[in-house]
Scaffold this active site. Structure first.
Site, PDB file in Angstrom:
ATOM      1  N   GLU A   1     -35.352 -32.779   6.886  1.00 57.36           N
ATOM      2  CA  GLU A   1     -36.748 -32.430   7.152  1.00 57.36           C
ATOM      3  C   GLU A   1     -37.013 -32.567   8.635  1.00 57.36           C
ATOM      4  OE1 GLU A   1     -39.858 -34.420   4.937  1.00 57.36           O
ATOM      5  OE2 GLU A   1     -38.698 -34.338   3.077  1.00 57.36           O
TER       6      GLU A   1
ATOM      7  N   GLU B   1     -36.776 -40.433   1.216  1.00 56.23           N
ATOM      8  CA  GLU B   1     -37.555 -41.357   2.027  1.00 56.23           C
ATOM      9  C   GLU B   1     -37.958 -42.645   1.298  1.00 56.23           C
ATOM     10  OE1 GLU B   1     -39.460 -38.121   5.144  1.00 56.23           O
ATOM     11  OE2 GLU B   1     -40.825 -39.276   3.894  1.00 56.23           O
TER      12      GLU B   1
END
Length: 445
Positions: A356, A171
């Site tokens: 995720e 991320e």
């Protein structure tokens, strides 16, 4: 309580991987095993940054309880475990001599995953930057590209022969924008110049590490990007333009640069004047080809134009959909939309993993059990979205739930629980939730 999920393993391709994900700082306990200080330790030690002034010194004590945690994964029938190595644990000063105790831990962990018949998925950076590097500018310093590549080489030299797939960075939007512009994560800056430098250097570090690892013979290299639907708060042209700016910053900046398409104009409009000198010369390195892409998806946000603010001149507006304990809207169709958008666009031809997806709930142990029907519905609806994307031609190879354990949720401390397994932080007792049992039933062969 829901006894079973609608979805089952048999609804997916035979080689589809089901897994769970964690991150080093959130579960291991940074106070063990010779780990050095990270910028999360110092961010948490500064008043007002973290709920409860919590830090990751003990977290879930996974450093000592890793075998119990892997046993829980094996018992649930998971195929794969996505974990991260801690830069601060492996190289306490960020550069120089590695910490043998830290490398030994990851050696044991990978062997333990394999011994339980699961596949290890490695993430090399999940936000725990060594404090020594943070003091030298961290992600705002161009030298981080070389520091990071050196660290990656040390880790890969030790465990790279046994991991199935490796992601450089988790991320980068959080690493750069959330942490240097919004200031919600370490190092907690609110500065557009720092943000612009970090937005570029995090990708330069990724590309530099990719090239170094490839030169050493590494295969199956990727990156994990987070995507969040950016919807306009109304149908006005101003709100639609605001949502387009948010989409460019959040969803397009990283994947389009990696795909060799450069940075989106809507984002460069504000970041361009603050970018590092000569950044254009780095774009070929950033576009080093991936072997796979990791997609993290949780929610959407609604954007309204706000001309009273400086660029990007927007604000978020509360949405009408049901929400998780984080206040995030539950919108599973967004996962299908992003998987299609990526597969038909900048990630065309790449295998994709959902690395995720999960939700925080108000979970408590009652009579020895945790009932979390909302999470079971959340998992089912997002598996529906994954199946729909596969049916429409997306080369989706796996799905990792976030997270295996309740853990340190960054600036929210220990206040938010994403786990399939409840953790009592006072005793470290693990209690599998109803969602864990439902997923285990769905994955049974």
């Amino acid at each position: 309580m829901t006894d079973a999920l609608r979805n089952a393993r048999s609804d997916f391709p035979t080689d589809f991987l089901f897994g769970a994900a964690t991150a080093a700082y959130q579960i291991e306990g940074s106070g063990f095993g010779g780990a050095g200080a990270s910028h999360w330790d110092t961010f948490a030690a500064t008043p007002g940054n973290v709920v409860g002034a919590d830090d990751g010194a003990v977290a879930c004590d996974h450093y000592n309880r890793w075998q119990e945690d892997l046993d829980l994964m094996q018992a649930a029938g998971f195929d794969a475990y996505r974990f991260s190595t801690s830069w601060s644990r492996v190289m306490p000063e960020g550069t120089g001599r590695p910490n043998a105790e830290g490398l030994d831990f990851y050696d044991r962990l990978v062997d333990g995953v394999l011994a339980r018949g699961m596949t290890p998925f490695l993430t090399l950076y999940h936000w725990d930057l060594p404090s020594a590097l943070a003091m030298n500018g961290g992600w705002t310093n161009r030298d981080i590209a070389g520091w990071f590549a050196d660290y990656c080489a040390v880790v890969f030299d030790r465990i790279g022969d046994r991991v199935a797939a490796t992601a450089t960075i988790n991320e980068p939007w959080c690493v750069a924008w959330l942490s240097h512009f919004i200031g919600a994560h370490a190092p907690g800056l609110r500065d557009i110049r720092a943000a612009a430098h970090a937005m570029h250097h995090v990708l330069l570090a990724h590309g530099t590490a990719m090239q170094a690892l490839r030169a050493s013979g590494a295969k199956d290299l990727g990156i994990v990007l987070n995507f969040e639907t950016a919807s306009p708060a109304s149908d006005s042209s101003e709100d639609r333009a605001a949502a387009a700016r948010a989409d460019a910053i959040y969803n397009r900046w990283f994947i389009e640069a990696i795909a060799g398409q450069g940075y989106p104009a809507e984002a460069l409009e504000g970041l361009g004047p603050h970018m590092p000198a000569g950044w254009q010369a780095d774009m070929d390195t950033i576009a080093t080809p991936l072997d796979w892409l990791g997609v993290n998806y949780y929610t959407r946000a609604l954007y309204a134009a706000d001309p009273t603010r400086p660029w990007p001149r927007y604000r978020t507006v509360d949405g009408p959909l049901p929400k998780t304990a984080m206040g995030w809207e539950i919108r599973p169709e967004g996962l299908r939309e992003f998987l299609l958008r990526l597969a038909q666009g900048p990630a065309r031809g790449l295998p994709i993993y959902v690395t995720e997806n999960g939700m925080a709930g108000d979970d408590a142990v009652q009579d020895g059990a945790v009932h979390d029907p909302l999470r079971q519905g959340f998992i089912d609806s997002h598996l529906d979205a994954a199946r729909a994307a596969i049916a429409e031609g997306v080369d989706l190879r796996g799905f990792f739930y976030w997270s295996l354990l309740d853990n340190y949720e960054w600036a929210f401390g220990y206040d938010k629980r994403f786990g399939l397994v409840h953790v009592d932080y006072a005793t470290q007792a693990r209690t599998p939730k109803a969602s864990y049992h439902a997923l285990a039933h769905a994955l049974s062969r």
